[in-house]
Design a protein around this motif. Structure first.
Motif, short mmCIF file in Angstrom:
data_model
loop_
_atom_site.label_atom_id
_atom_site.label_comp_id
_atom_site.label_asym_id
_atom_site.label_seq_id
_atom_site.Cartn_x
_atom_site.Cartn_y
_atom_site.Cartn_z
N VAL A 188 0.87 -1.19 0.00
CA VAL A 188 0.00 0.00 0.00
C VAL A 188 0.90 1.23 0.00
O VAL A 188 1.64 1.47 0.96
N TRP A 189 0.85 1.96 -1.07
CA TRP A 189 1.72 3.13 -1.20
C TRP A 189 1.07 4.36 -0.59
O TRP A 189 -0.13 4.59 -0.77
N ALA A 190 1.89 5.12 0.11
CA ALA A 190 1.45 6.45 0.57
C ALA A 190 2.57 7.40 0.17
O ALA A 190 3.57 7.51 0.86
N PHE A 191 2.38 8.01 -1.02
CA PHE A 191 3.46 8.85 -1.54
C PHE A 191 3.48 10.19 -0.82
O PHE A 191 2.43 10.74 -0.45
N ALA A 206 1.17 10.60 6.06
CA ALA A 206 1.14 9.35 5.29
C ALA A 206 1.30 8.15 6.23
O ALA A 206 0.58 7.14 6.11
N GLY A 209 -1.81 7.66 8.16
CA GLY A 209 -2.86 7.10 7.29
C GLY A 209 -2.68 5.59 7.13
O GLY A 209 -3.65 4.83 7.20
N LEU A 210 -1.45 5.17 6.93
CA LEU A 210 -1.19 3.73 6.77
C LEU A 210 -1.44 2.97 8.07
O LEU A 210 -2.01 1.88 8.08
#
Lengths: 468, 75
Positions: A188-191, A206, A209-210
């Protein structure tokens, strides 16, 4: 509140009726400016935000996680500083020298407070390291470096979160590292930006959020190498405090091996490269684990089969046991029989020999005793025989003598002897003696026996009785 | 162990205990068979976990994940 003492235009009398004044505010503003300028001149270090320029000065805020100060520098002082082109920008780490100042404003101009910088330079490694060390010391003292390290990291996460720049080698390297472990879970990407002044808050957002997603079992924060100033976002105190308090393990892989950020200190694991971060995020080498699992499955199968097989064989052996034991006993018995027979034969021979010898001895003894006994008996018999003989001779003699006497007696009674002396014997014709006159008369005829022969005679007349 | 293990590492740790016990040769027949049955369940669990990460790496953005979950959460 005393209503009678309130006058239009007065300051709030209740706030301090005994204080000096009231003074004209403009005068007060100038005195304030003077007081400010008397303050000690110092150097400040912090991150630049809100850069702006007027015709005569540049202004910005210098801030860190603890607070901020509005700053201003005359353009000619800025030029003298000789900063590289564009160095005064948001996110830049600056060291400024100067002191507080106050602009009293005027009829139209607004008053303002600012730190009047007379000198400015980009923060060097030394400045940043000193700041970093101070932060490190403080956060270590608060125990914030240990919290993440106490979290359990999953051996085989199904999903991991990654915070990194959308375009960058770190992203590619991390994916390659995950694939090398044979891992095909979900990333799961959180750029987030990883270098400018917005980086630290964006990275923190980020990560949060993750961490809020229950399926995310570990979070990797990564970016490529750079100077400490480039990586400074990862030394942000707010970001690092946020990470320290998370319940999801965070793996830091920022910069190169020699780089060390505050995030490395608070993270569960600090890795030198994105590849290493992949190995930390998925500790299990999945390809290897699949092979190991096959071996374990085989091992279990063998153990189960072996346990049953071994016991079955043991049971079978036990089942054969009695027959085998019987056979063994029979063999042993036969052997013993043979041994006994052999021993017996051997013993018999020996016994025979022994008995023969014994017999010889016994017989010799017996014979000797027999001879002795015989001799003794013989002597005894002899002695007894002599006595008998003697007794017999005596008895014979006695009997002879008796016989002689009997002969004499018999001869004395022998009718023949009587006849010889002239007498006659009357007998019936049948030979029976006639011993009386009556018997003679009754017989009528008799035979008279003389010593020299017999003659028949007739009886005549009766009996003539003789007087007595 | 009839219950599902809490995690792959718990399962693997228990599997190692089972293998050690079996290797020791001290387990009786009943225990051996029980351990093997438990071991097979753990292997099945571990294989399923490995299978779940064996179908190729999937990529998702956080906001996409959030949106997906939000949609699925709607009544």
């Amino acid at each position: 509140m005393e209503q009678g003492k309130i006058e239009l235009g007065e300051a709030i009398p209740q706030a301090g009726p005994d204080l000096p004044g009231p003074f004209p505010v403009g005068r007060y503003a100038r005195r304030l400016q003077e007081e400010m300028r008397k303050r000690a001149r110092v150097q400040l270090i912090g991150e630049v935000t809100g850069v702006g320029r007027s015709k005569v000065q540049a202004y910005f805020e210098l801030r860190d996680s603890q607070g901020a100060v509005p700053c201003a520098i005359w353009l000619n002082d800025l030029e003298k500083a000789g900063l590289p082109e564009g160095a005064l920008r948001d996110g830049a780490e600056l060291v400024i020298a100067g002191g507080p100042d106050y602009y009293p404003g005027g009829g139209q101009a607004s008053p303002s407070f600012s730190f009047r910088a007379t000198h400015v330079r980009l923060a060097g490694e030394g400045d940043l390291l000193a700041r970093l060390e101070a932060l490190r010391k403080q956060m270590r003292a608060e125990g914030l470096f240990e919290l993440q390290k106490q979290l359990a990291r999953p051996l085989l996460p199904q999903a991991i979160g990654v915070v990194t720049a959308e375009s960058g080698a770190a992203r590619r390297d991390l994916l390659a590292g995950l694939r090398r472990r044979g891992w095909g879970g979900t990333v799961v990407w959180a750029f987030a930006p990883v270098q400018d002044r917005h980086a630290a808050p964006a990275i923190a957002a980020a990560i949060q959020g993750l961490a809020a997603r229950p399926e995310v079992e570990a979070i990797v924060v990564t970016r490529g190498g750079g100077s400490l100033a480039d990586l400074w976002a990862f030394c942000d105190e707010t970001l690092c405090r946020t990470v320290a308090m998370l319940r999801v393990p965070v793996i830091s892989a920022v910069g190169h091996e020699r780089d060390s950020t505050l995030l490395d200190d608070v993270a569960a694991v600090a890795c030198s490269t994105p590849t290493h971060a992949a190995e930390a995020a998925v500790p299990l080498d999945c390809d290897l684990a699949r092979r190991d699992l096959e071996r374990v499955a085989s091992s279990l199968r063998r153990a189960a089969e072996g346990a049953i097989g071994a016991r079955a064989r043991h049971l079978a052996a036990l089942a054969r046991g009695p027959a085998r034991a019987l056979q063994r006993e029979r063999g042993a018995l036969n052997q013993k029989t043979r041994e006994i027979r052999a021993a017996s034969e051997r013993g018999l021979g020996e016994r025979n020999e022994f008995q023969r010898r014994i017999a010889t001895v016994v017989l010799a003894r017996a014979r000797r005793r027999g001879i002795e006994r015989t001799a003794a008996a013989t002597a005894k018999e002899r002695r007894r025989g002599s006595a008998i003989e003697r007794a017999a001779a005596q008895a014979l003699e006695r009997r002879r003598e008796a016989l002689a006497r009997a002969v004499v007696t018999l001869r004395a009674h022998d009718p023949e002897r009587t006849l010889e002396r002239g007498y006659a014997l009357a007998e019936t014709p049948a030979g029976k003696p006639v011993t009386s006159a009556d018997a003679a008369v009754a017989a009528a005829a008799v035979r008279l026996r003389f010593a020299d022969g017999r003659v028949n005679a007739k009886i005549e007349g009766d009996v003539e009785r003789e007087a007595r | 162990m009839s219950e599902k293990p809490d995690s792959y590492e718990v399962a693997v740790e228990r599997l190692e205990e089972i293998i050690d016990r079996l290797d020791s040769g001290q387990a009786g027949l009943r225990e051996t068979l029980d351990l093997c049955a438990e071991g097979r369940e753990l292997v099945t669990y571990c294989a399923a976990e490995l299978e779940a990460v064996g179908e190729g790496l999937k990529e998702l953005k956080l906001d996409e994940l959030a949106a997906k979950l939000d949609v699925s959460a709607e009544p």
